[in-house]
Design a protein around this motif. Structure first.
Motif, mmCIF file in Angstrom:
data_model
loop_
_atom_site.group_PDB
_atom_site.id
_atom_site.type_symbol
_atom_site.label_atom_id
_atom_site.label_comp_id
_atom_site.label_asym_id
_atom_site.label_seq_id
_atom_site.Cartn_x
_atom_site.Cartn_y
_atom_site.Cartn_z
ATOM 1 N N VAL A 66 0.833 -1.203 0.000
ATOM 2 C CA VAL A 66 0.000 0.000 0.000
ATOM 3 C C VAL A 66 0.868 1.253 0.000
ATOM 4 O O VAL A 66 0.603 2.216 -0.739
ATOM 5 N N LYS A 67 1.926 1.261 0.819
ATOM 6 C CA LYS A 67 2.826 2.424 0.876
ATOM 7 C C LYS A 67 3.489 2.674 -0.476
ATOM 8 O O LYS A 67 3.614 3.816 -0.938
ATOM 9 N N GLN A 68 3.881 1.591 -1.145
ATOM 10 C CA GLN A 68 4.510 1.734 -2.462
ATOM 11 C C GLN A 68 3.536 2.339 -3.470
ATOM 12 O O GLN A 68 3.904 3.212 -4.267
ATOM 13 N N LEU A 69 2.296 1.885 -3.422
ATOM 14 C CA LEU A 69 1.297 2.415 -4.348
ATOM 15 C C LEU A 69 0.992 3.879 -4.052
ATOM 16 O O LEU A 69 0.807 4.685 -4.979
ATOM 17 N N TYR A 73 1.465 7.024 -6.400
ATOM 18 C CA TYR A 73 0.378 7.977 -6.670
ATOM 19 C C TYR A 73 0.858 9.420 -6.476
ATOM 20 O O TYR A 73 0.586 10.303 -7.304
ATOM 21 N N THR A 74 1.570 9.676 -5.389
ATOM 22 C CA THR A 74 2.096 11.019 -5.113
ATOM 23 C C THR A 74 3.073 11.450 -6.195
ATOM 24 O O THR A 74 3.041 12.597 -6.668
ATOM 25 N N LEU A 103 -7.865 3.906 -4.546
ATOM 26 C CA LEU A 103 -7.049 3.528 -3.390
ATOM 27 C C LEU A 103 -6.657 4.765 -2.586
ATOM 28 O O LEU A 103 -6.746 4.770 -1.351
ATOM 29 N N ALA A 104 -6.220 5.814 -3.281
ATOM 30 C CA ALA A 104 -5.790 7.031 -2.585
ATOM 31 C C ALA A 104 -6.927 7.640 -1.767
ATOM 32 O O ALA A 104 -6.714 8.088 -0.632
ATOM 33 N N ASN A 105 -8.117 7.649 -2.326
ATOM 34 C CA ASN A 105 -9.263 8.229 -1.617
ATOM 35 C C ASN A 105 -9.575 7.462 -0.337
ATOM 36 O O ASN A 105 -9.789 8.057 0.732
ATOM 37 N N VAL A 106 -9.617 6.134 -0.427
ATOM 38 C CA VAL A 106 -9.908 5.325 0.766
ATOM 39 C C VAL A 106 -8.773 5.436 1.775
ATOM 40 O O VAL A 106 -9.005 5.523 2.989
ATOM 41 N N VAL A 162 -10.287 -2.527 -2.512
ATOM 42 C CA VAL A 162 -9.775 -1.742 -3.642
ATOM 43 C C VAL A 162 -8.504 -2.374 -4.188
ATOM 44 O O VAL A 162 -8.234 -2.321 -5.394
ATOM 45 N N LEU A 163 -7.714 -2.993 -3.318
ATOM 46 C CA LEU A 163 -6.453 -3.599 -3.738
ATOM 47 C C LEU A 163 -6.642 -4.905 -4.500
ATOM 48 O O LEU A 163 -5.778 -5.311 -5.271
ATOM 49 N N VAL A 164 -7.767 -5.574 -4.270
ATOM 50 C CA VAL A 164 -7.995 -6.888 -4.896
ATOM 51 C C VAL A 164 -8.025 -6.746 -6.414
ATOM 52 O O VAL A 164 -8.776 -5.928 -6.954
#
Length: 441
Positions: A66-69, A73-74, A103-106, A162-164
């Motif tokens: 999640v941190k990598q994604l 995104y940033t 993903l970013a929104n959640v 969301v990640l699935v």
């Protein structure tokens, strides 16, 4: 004054508490409203689950993923602000950015909710009950803590969902076939196949899906050799794609010697689920087809089997076959058979490209042996068991109606499969990064 600064994180408290003009009656009314809400949430029944998504949130590899994604995104968001990007790069960044937005929104909502909870806890731990109204405040803060904790758990689950990874065919309609077992059970297989057909028809009705009969070959004693239907609706393939495979039945037959002797027999039948994309436009050369006509088999009725109206179409290059004998019109039967042939050809092509889908017709049919069973329907013990997850449910007669009980089993199976799919993606990315690091060294 520390109480006042806490109100920005608790909309309810900010409404309830202002040092000017508050009343005990207002406190009691608002307390009653919150307590009623909490009691309502406590009695809401929860479905049994093979495994909850929430434990994935605490998985170290998933958190790293999640941190990598989010870092990605940033980084993309910053790059899109640059005017010197080429058109091709900009299109690629916009596409990837759009994929990461959900993903970013959640993620942002989850992090904000966690901060809000920390502030509520900070106020709660630093508040001393010196008078009745402060005791009410502490009670409200505790209730707010409960609600916010529940919200955070819900957001964490949404984040994992969301990640699935999703399959592009999940929204497709399907052609579903039921086929009686060939090697075991005899009449019991044919009777069970008819019940399974009725179950899926009931499930389509429960989900408000369209259920169109394509082919139906009855057997003796009210059984069924084979049937094919087209099921259309919302996310049909996503819900039915894991139904494909061998289903086993254990019961005392309703007719015959075994029924009088009270002997339990075992039989099998096969379910085949083929996706039918809405934009399916597969061209088939007429020279590659062999079209045979024959007289319909089975009980017939209304002169269905008095003419050579049944149609069988063979795709010569692949040997894939489709047939239909449902109506007295040879033309209608031919159109239906061609529709089924296109679906099977498409699935054959997709099966070669993506073997991991586990939806190719050959994979689902297998040998129809009991060792390949995905689910057992034990009428004697009044139990249905899915062998892929261990999920069991009672009241088999209610289950066979294809309503809520089947829906719950499918939901549990989907959650199990999606959990495994996410972990596979995370492990694959970790492995890829590890290999890249070793190559760089």
């Amino acid at each position: 004054m520390h109480i006042i600064r806490s109100f920005r994180v608790c909309s309810l408290c900010s409404t309830l508490i202002s040092r000017s003009g508050r009343s005990r009656g207002g406190w009691r009314t608002l307390l009653l409203l919150q307590q009623t809400s909490i009691r309502h949430s406590e009695v809401t029944p929860k479905r049994f689950s093979h495994g909850d998504f929430l434990d994935l949130y605490e998985n170290e590899s998933v958190q790293k993923y999640v941190k990598q994604l989010m870092d990605e995104y940033t980084d993309i968001s910053q790059k899109l602000q640059h005017a010197h990007l080429s058109e091709s790069d900009r299109k690629a960044f916009i596409k990837k950015h759009a994929e990461l937005v959900p993903l970013a929104n959640v993620f942002k909502r989850t992090e904000q909710a966690k901060k809000d909870l920390e502030e509520v806890l900070s106020v709660l731990h630093s508040t001393t009950a010196t008078e009745d109204e402060d005791e009410h405040l502490i009670q409200l803060l505790r209730e707010e803590e409960t609600q916010m904790t529940s919200r955070i758990l819900s957001l964490k689950k949404d984040l994992i969902k969301v990640l699935v990874p999703t399959e592009p065919l999940d929204s497709s309609d399907v052609v579903l076939e039921v086929v009686s077992g060939r090697t075991t059970g005899g009449d019991i297989c044919q009777q069970f196949t008819r019940e399974m057909f009725d179950m899926y028809q009931g499930f389509a009705c429960y989900k408000n899906w369209d259920f169109k009969l394509l082919n139906y070959t009855p057997a003796e004693y009210g059984g069924l050799h084979h049937a094919a239907v087209r099921i259309a609706g919302e996310s049909v393939y996503r819900h039915l794609k894991h139904e494909g495979g061998t289903h086993r039945v254990q019961r005392i037959p309703e007719v015959g010697l075994s029924s009088r002797m009270q002997r339990i027999h075992t039989g099998t039948m096969t379910v085949i689920v083929l996706p039918q994309p809405k934009d399916l436009n597969l061209h088939i050369e007429p020279k590659d087809l062999r079209v045979d006509t024959f007289r319909s088999r089975g009980a017939g009725g209304q002169s269905v089997n008095t003419t050579d109206s049944a149609v069988r179409i063979v795709h010569l290059p692949t040997g894939i076959t489709a047939e239909c004998q449902q109506t007295r019109s040879q033309l209608q039967n031919r159109e239906t058979a061609m529709q089924m042939l296109r679906v099977r050809l498409y699935q054959s092509m997709m099966g070669k490209e993506t073997e991991q889908r586990h939806t190719a017709r050959k994979q689902q049919v297998g040998t129809r042996s009991q060792s390949e069973r995905i689910r057992t329907y034990n009428f004697s013990q009044d139990r249905v068991t899915d062998h892929r997850t261990g999920y069991s449910t009672r009241d088999i007669k209610e289950f066979m109606k294809g309503g809520e009980e089947l829906d719950e089993l499918i939901a549990d199976l989907l959650e199990h499969v999606e959990r495994e799919a996410l972990l596979e993606v995370v492990d694959s990315r970790t492995l890829s990064q590890s290999e890249s690091g070793q190559s760089a060294d």
